[in-house]
Scaffold this motif. Structure first.
Motif, PDB file in Angstrom:
ATOM      1  N   ASP A 148      37.527  34.773  35.725  1.00 29.38           N
ATOM      2  CA  ASP A 148      38.662  36.085  36.093  1.00 29.38           C
ATOM      3  C   ASP A 148      40.045  36.048  35.185  1.00 29.38           C
ATOM      4  O   ASP A 148      40.305  36.929  35.064  1.00 29.38           O
ATOM      5  CB  ASP A 148      39.001  35.898  37.451  1.00 29.38           C
TER       6      ASP A 148
ATOM      7  N   VAL B  70      39.081  37.284  31.843  1.00 25.90           N
ATOM      8  CA  VAL B  70      38.974  38.698  31.838  1.00 25.90           C
ATOM      9  C   VAL B  70      40.220  39.523  32.011  1.00 25.90           C
ATOM     10  O   VAL B  70      40.383  40.480  31.190  1.00 25.90           O
ATOM     11  CB  VAL B  70      37.996  39.143  33.122  1.00 25.90           C
ATOM     12  N   SER B  71      41.187  38.786  32.366  1.00 23.17           N
ATOM     13  CA  SER B  71      42.579  39.482  32.679  1.00 23.17           C
ATOM     14  C   SER B  71      43.123  39.447  31.135  1.00 23.17           C
ATOM     15  O   SER B  71      44.040  40.162  30.899  1.00 23.17           O
ATOM     16  CB  SER B  71      43.618  38.523  33.426  1.00 23.17           C
TER      17      SER B  71
ATOM     18  N   ILE C   1      41.726  40.829  28.598  1.00 27.68           N
ATOM     19  CA  ILE C   1      40.876  41.652  27.636  1.00 27.68           C
ATOM     20  C   ILE C   1      41.804  42.927  27.830  1.00 27.68           C
ATOM     21  O   ILE C   1      42.192  43.327  28.966  1.00 27.68           O
ATOM     22  CB  ILE C   1      39.639  41.920  28.391  1.00 27.68           C
TER      23      ILE C   1
ATOM     24  N   PRO D 145      42.734  46.499  28.680  1.00 22.04           N
ATOM     25  CA  PRO D 145      42.081  47.439  29.685  1.00 22.04           C
ATOM     26  C   PRO D 145      41.366  48.581  29.215  1.00 22.04           C
ATOM     27  O   PRO D 145      40.360  48.926  30.018  1.00 22.04           O
ATOM     28  CB  PRO D 145      43.422  47.813  30.322  1.00 22.04           C
TER      29      PRO D 145
ATOM     30  N   PHE E  42      37.532  48.422  29.235  1.00 18.81           N
ATOM     31  CA  PHE E  42      36.857  48.693  30.847  1.00 18.81           C
ATOM     32  C   PHE E  42      36.261  49.932  30.623  1.00 18.81           C
ATOM     33  O   PHE E  42      35.497  50.150  31.666  1.00 18.81           O
ATOM     34  CB  PHE E  42      37.567  48.015  31.659  1.00 18.81           C
TER      35      PHE E  42
ATOM     36  N   SER F  32      32.364  47.771  32.364  1.00 22.12           N
ATOM     37  CA  SER F  32      33.260  47.365  33.701  1.00 22.12           C
ATOM     38  C   SER F  32      33.834  46.216  33.522  1.00 22.12           C
ATOM     39  O   SER F  32      33.128  45.207  33.141  1.00 22.12           O
ATOM     40  CB  SER F  32      32.655  48.090  34.745  1.00 22.12           C
ATOM     41  N   LYS F  33      34.976  45.855  34.489  1.00 24.01           N
ATOM     42  CA  LYS F  33      35.615  44.620  34.501  1.00 24.01           C
ATOM     43  C   LYS F  33      34.540  43.723  35.260  1.00 24.01           C
ATOM     44  O   LYS F  33      34.309  42.549  34.922  1.00 24.01           O
ATOM     45  CB  LYS F  33      36.812  44.815  35.345  1.00 24.01           C
ATOM     46  N   GLU F  34      34.001  44.279  36.245  1.00 25.28           N
ATOM     47  CA  GLU F  34      32.822  43.533  37.057  1.00 25.28           C
ATOM     48  C   GLU F  34      31.686  43.048  35.954  1.00 25.28           C
ATOM     49  O   GLU F  34      31.106  41.917  36.005  1.00 25.28           O
ATOM     50  CB  GLU F  34      32.006  44.236  38.129  1.00 25.28           C
TER      51      GLU F  34
ATOM     52  N   MET G 144      31.839  42.700  32.683  1.00 26.94           N
ATOM     53  CA  MET G 144      32.496  41.891  32.019  1.00 26.94           C
ATOM     54  C   MET G 144      32.473  40.445  32.431  1.00 26.94           C
ATOM     55  O   MET G 144      32.335  39.403  31.873  1.00 26.94           O
ATOM     56  CB  MET G 144      33.720  42.224  31.289  1.00 26.94           C
ATOM     57  N   THR G 145      32.908  40.348  33.920  1.00 26.66           N
ATOM     58  CA  THR G 145      33.018  39.006  34.505  1.00 26.66           C
ATOM     59  C   THR G 145      31.442  38.562  34.550  1.00 26.66           C
ATOM     60  O   THR G 145      31.473  37.146  34.211  1.00 26.66           O
ATOM     61  CB  THR G 145      33.669  39.234  35.932  1.00 26.66           C
TER      62      THR G 145
ATOM     63  N   LYS H 139      46.860  41.545  24.643  1.00 24.01           N
ATOM     64  CA  LYS H 139      45.491  41.479  25.250  1.00 24.01           C
ATOM     65  C   LYS H 139      44.379  41.720  24.216  1.00 24.01           C
ATOM     66  O   LYS H 139      44.716  42.193  22.880  1.00 24.01           O
ATOM     67  CB  LYS H 139      45.348  42.807  26.068  1.00 24.01           C
TER      68      LYS H 139
END
Length: 191
Positions: free
Chosen positions: A47, A50-51, A53, A55, A58, A62-64, A66-67, A167
């Motif tokens: 997590d 991912v922060s 990366i 924005p 995404f 999506s962030k999810e 990527m996670t 980022k």
């Protein structure tokens, strides 16, 4: 007269040498942010990684997702990937485009990929995939450990509005068509 000429030449060469070796003042901030990103992956803090990366990325993944991708890659019980070393290559001077600064950053990772729990067929596929991605000279199989040692040459685009907080978008030629939605053409042309 000869002494003055030599002194002038010495001073001129000193200035030229200093100007060439003087690091880009933004390098330190980019290196710090990229190190934080890599160390987050290294310590399996997905997590947190991912922060780091950019924005806008995404909008493509999506962030999810990527996670999930990073978790499958770095927290996979069947194929343990360990980040062992980070070294920096050339970091371009940031360029202002549409209110944001962009800098292409080259870096090198030493990765250890333990595949001992995979069957022989999967090991062969993994060997082919790693060799295709990183080159035969950069992938070494350690039979006694059941691991691959990989020297990965990487490239990322660092993006910032203030040149302090950066980022990242990992740049890979095979994903260039997706990155069209994320990065300016001027940056994409450098991939």
């Amino acid at each position: 007269m000869k002494t003055k000429s030599l002194l002038f030449l010495f001073v001129l060469l000193s200035f030229m040498t200093f100007a060439q070796t003087k690091a880009n003042p933004d390098d330190a901030a980019i290196k710090k942010s990229l190190t934080y990103f890599v160390n987050s992956i290294k310590s399996k803090q997905i997590d947190q990684a991912v922060s780091c990366i950019y924005p806008k990325f995404f909008t493509v993944v999506s962030k999810e997702q990527m996670t999930q991708i990073l978790n499958m890659t770095y927290n996979n019980p069947f194929m343990k990937i360990e980040v062992q070393n980070l070294q920096f290559g050339n970091i371009e001077k940031p360029e202002l485009i549409s209110g944001e600064y962009f800098s292409i950053s080259n870096y090198f990772l030493k990765l250890k990929c333990n595949v001992s729990s995979l069957n022989d067929d999967m090991k062969k596929k993994m060997s082919s995939a790693l060799t295709a991605k990183y080159g035969a000279n950069n992938v070494k199989y350690l039979a006694n450990e059941g691991s691959y040692l990989i020297n990965a040459t990487m490239k990322a685009c660092a993006v910032s509005k203030d040149k302090k907080a950066w980022k990242f978008v990992i740049l890979e030629k095979e994903y260039k068509s997706q990155l069209v939605k994320v990065l300016p053409k001027k940056v994409l042309d450098k991939i």
